[in-house]
Design a protein around this motif. Structure first.
Motif, mmCIF file in Angstrom:
data_model
loop_
_atom_site.group_PDB
_atom_site.id
_atom_site.type_symbol
_atom_site.label_atom_id
_atom_site.label_comp_id
_atom_site.label_asym_id
_atom_site.label_seq_id
_atom_site.Cartn_x
_atom_site.Cartn_y
_atom_site.Cartn_z
ATOM 1 N N ARG A 102 109.910 -14.152 88.116
ATOM 2 C CA ARG A 102 110.175 -13.403 89.343
ATOM 3 C C ARG A 102 111.199 -14.091 90.230
ATOM 4 O O ARG A 102 112.147 -13.471 90.711
ATOM 5 C CB ARG A 102 108.863 -13.204 90.109
ATOM 6 C CG ARG A 102 109.025 -12.336 91.347
ATOM 7 C CD ARG A 102 107.757 -12.300 92.161
ATOM 8 N NE ARG A 102 107.867 -11.343 93.255
ATOM 9 C CZ ARG A 102 107.013 -11.268 94.266
ATOM 10 N NH1 ARG A 102 105.967 -12.076 94.309
ATOM 11 N NH2 ARG A 102 107.180 -10.381 95.219
ATOM 12 N N TRP A 103 111.018 -15.393 90.457
ATOM 13 C CA TRP A 103 111.940 -16.083 91.368
ATOM 14 C C TRP A 103 113.343 -16.173 90.778
ATOM 15 O O TRP A 103 114.333 -16.118 91.507
ATOM 16 C CB TRP A 103 111.409 -17.466 91.723
ATOM 17 C CG TRP A 103 110.028 -17.455 92.298
ATOM 18 C CD1 TRP A 103 109.009 -18.299 92.006
ATOM 19 C CD2 TRP A 103 109.502 -16.550 93.281
ATOM 20 N NE1 TRP A 103 107.880 -17.971 92.721
ATOM 21 C CE2 TRP A 103 108.155 -16.901 93.508
ATOM 22 C CE3 TRP A 103 110.031 -15.452 93.967
ATOM 23 C CZ2 TRP A 103 107.339 -16.216 94.398
ATOM 24 C CZ3 TRP A 103 109.215 -14.753 94.855
ATOM 25 C CH2 TRP A 103 107.887 -15.144 95.065
ATOM 26 N N ALA B 197 111.057 -7.332 89.795
ATOM 27 C CA ALA B 197 110.561 -8.564 90.429
ATOM 28 C C ALA B 197 109.379 -8.261 91.349
ATOM 29 O O ALA B 197 108.404 -9.022 91.397
ATOM 30 C CB ALA B 197 111.689 -9.243 91.212
ATOM 31 N N GLN B 198 109.444 -7.145 92.067
ATOM 32 C CA GLN B 198 108.354 -6.796 92.970
ATOM 33 C C GLN B 198 107.101 -6.362 92.218
ATOM 34 O O GLN B 198 105.980 -6.618 92.661
ATOM 35 C CB GLN B 198 108.798 -5.709 93.951
ATOM 36 C CG GLN B 198 109.772 -6.200 95.013
ATOM 37 C CD GLN B 198 109.215 -7.375 95.793
ATOM 38 O OE1 GLN B 198 109.425 -8.529 95.421
ATOM 39 N NE2 GLN B 198 108.482 -7.096 96.852
ATOM 40 N N LEU C 12 106.092 -7.684 89.584
ATOM 41 C CA LEU C 12 105.475 -8.935 89.140
ATOM 42 C C LEU C 12 104.592 -9.568 90.223
ATOM 43 O O LEU C 12 103.825 -10.482 89.939
ATOM 44 C CB LEU C 12 106.547 -9.935 88.704
ATOM 45 C CG LEU C 12 107.333 -9.566 87.445
ATOM 46 C CD1 LEU C 12 108.384 -10.630 87.145
ATOM 47 C CD2 LEU C 12 106.406 -9.378 86.251
ATOM 48 N N HIS C 13 104.701 -9.055 91.452
ATOM 49 C CA HIS C 13 103.850 -9.564 92.537
ATOM 50 C C HIS C 13 102.366 -9.399 92.205
ATOM 51 O O HIS C 13 101.528 -10.166 92.676
ATOM 52 C CB HIS C 13 104.171 -8.820 93.836
ATOM 53 C CG HIS C 13 103.450 -9.343 95.046
ATOM 54 N ND1 HIS C 13 103.829 -10.491 95.702
ATOM 55 C CD2 HIS C 13 102.359 -8.872 95.711
ATOM 56 C CE1 HIS C 13 103.013 -10.706 96.720
ATOM 57 N NE2 HIS C 13 102.105 -9.738 96.749
ATOM 58 N N THR D 130 101.891 -12.705 90.323
ATOM 59 C CA THR D 130 102.325 -13.946 90.985
ATOM 60 C C THR D 130 101.522 -14.231 92.253
ATOM 61 O O THR D 130 101.292 -15.382 92.596
ATOM 62 C CB THR D 130 103.822 -13.900 91.326
ATOM 63 O OG1 THR D 130 104.081 -12.890 92.305
ATOM 64 C CG2 THR D 130 104.647 -13.616 90.083
ATOM 65 N N TYR E 16 110.168 -16.549 99.814
ATOM 66 C CA TYR E 16 109.948 -15.100 99.747
ATOM 67 C C TYR E 16 109.426 -14.586 101.079
ATOM 68 O O TYR E 16 109.937 -13.600 101.631
ATOM 69 C CB TYR E 16 108.975 -14.799 98.610
ATOM 70 C CG TYR E 16 108.501 -13.369 98.539
ATOM 71 C CD1 TYR E 16 109.383 -12.339 98.207
ATOM 72 C CD2 TYR E 16 107.170 -13.044 98.787
ATOM 73 C CE1 TYR E 16 108.947 -11.021 98.124
ATOM 74 C CE2 TYR E 16 106.724 -11.733 98.697
ATOM 75 C CZ TYR E 16 107.621 -10.730 98.367
ATOM 76 O OH TYR E 16 107.178 -9.422 98.292
ATOM 77 N N GLY F 207 105.513 -4.249 95.817
ATOM 78 C CA GLY F 207 104.846 -5.448 95.322
ATOM 79 C C GLY F 207 103.347 -5.399 95.548
ATOM 80 O O GLY F 207 102.556 -5.745 94.663
#
Length: 384
Positions: free
Chosen positions: A276-277, A293-294, A296-297, A300, A217, A242
């Motif tokens: 996310r990945w 996905a961002q 979820l930063h 994560t 990432y 994110g």
């Protein structure tokens, strides 16, 4: 002695603003300078390899002398000088040399400053996230500003921006006062007795795996987005989104820590990292899924980081705090970052972004299994 809230926060602001200017765009800068993906991976591995040695060597000195802050100030200044080497670097090996000089001192400053912050907070450790969130604000400001600039200016402007932000770190470090020393009652537990505990071994292994998973990432996310024809402003916006989600988490972290044990926070964060990945691996052509996905930063990175900082504080106590924070940094950003950066650079052309981010999800799945078995089974909540 009152907590120097804004002076502590200013250090985090400049430090993570420098990360916001550096991490999302450095891969693009190196690609623009003519390096291929293998060389970009190698240079990124060199960058984080210093985090294995540098924080530990100076962490021992800081705990022995009780002088973490002077080490932060010296390291911050020398990091500026080290980065100036990129202004003159032309060949691959000149970039390696500049990277070694810069990274050795830059990677030393943050772990020791974490110890300084916790020393100021003392029994108010739950306020850590309220100070650390300003680092996330600095990251957002930098990542959006730099993304906007490099859409309009040559990529060669990046080193000058970095030098200004690194100077800001040095000034902020000079403004922070020394924390009043805490007297130690009973004889503290020997460091080796802490390190041989199965839970501590498992904790550092989990940190290493999580950072290995994050490395693709940090190194290739912007490049992957470019391959999907996202503009630089959009790339900066995704990075900023994110971190904005991370800020929201930090704002509510005190309540979460009062309600949930660190074990639950850590396990939930790792599960969301797997999701996310996989989203980035298979749905990078969808803006909607990338936005999710961002978001979820927040967990994560933010969730795992806060849980880890508190676990280090709990495992190592005040007597070994500098060494504990240095070891955490070494195993996560150091060993994990080096392995992840090198491997992702080496295999990126062979298996592509889908394969790389699927492997990242697998690393998180392994971390989840280890954390579930060993970490925090007797853990309690942190009182607000």
């Amino acid at each position: 002695m009152p907590i120097p809230y804004w002076r502590l926060s200013s250090f985090y602001w400049f430090y993570f603003a420098a990360i916001g200017a550096f991490i999302p765009y450095w891969g693009l800068y190196l690609k623009n300078a003519g390096f291929d993906t293998v060389q970009i991976g190698e240079l990124s591995a060199v960058l984080v390899a210093c985090k294995i040695v540098a924080p530990n060597s100076l962490g021992w000195i800081a705990d022995h002398t009780g002088k973490s802050l002077p080490i932060v100030r010296l390291a911050s200044f020398l990091a500026v000088l080290g980065f100036c080497g990129f202004l003159y670097a032309r060949s691959y090996w000149e970039y390696v040399s500049a990277t070694l000089m810069f990274s050795f001192f830059w990677s030393t400053a943050l772990p020791q400053f974490e110890a300084v912050t916790l020393a100021h907070l003392k029994t108010d450790a739950h306020r850590y996230s309220q100070i650390r969130l300003w680092g996330s604000v600095g990251f957002i400001v930098a990542v959006l500003s730099v993304g906007w600039l490099i859409d309009r200016q040559p990529m060669a402007i990046l080193p000058a921006i970095m030098i200004l932000l690194l100077l800001g770190i040095s000034v902020a470090a000079l403004s922070v006062p020394e924390a009043r020393a805490i007297s130690h009652g009973a004889e503290p537990l020997k460091l080796w007795r802490i390190l041989k505990k199965p839970e501590v071994i498992a904790f550092f292994t989990v940190c290493m795996l999580l950072q290995t998973a994050h490395s693709p990432y940090y190194v290739f996310y912007s490049i992957v987005l470019k391959q999907h024809h996202y503009p630089s402003t959009m790339i900066g916006g995704l990075w900023a989104l994110g971190v904005m989600s991370e800020i929201v988490l930090f704002i509510f972290m005190r309540r979460l820590l009062a309600r949930f044990p660190l074990r639950a926070l850590l396990l939930a964060s790792i599960i969301l990292a797997i999701v996310r990945w996989l989203l980035i691996a298979y749905l990078a052509d969808s803006t909607l899924w990338l936005l999710l996905a961002q978001l979820l930063h927040a967990m994560t990175f933010g969730g795992t980081h806060v849980a880890s900082i508190h676990l280090v504080h709990r495992y190592f106590g005040s007597q070994h705090q500098g060494k504990g924070q240095a070891l955490y940094n070494s195993f996560s950003a150091g060993v994990g970052g080096m392995v992840g950066s090198y491997a992702s650079g080496y295999y990126f052309d062979a298996i592509g972004a889908t394969g790389i981010y699927t492997a990242a999800a697998f690393c998180c799945a392994l971390a989840l299994l280890i954390a579930y078995i060993w970490i925090g089974r007797d853990d309690g909540k942190i009182s607000p």
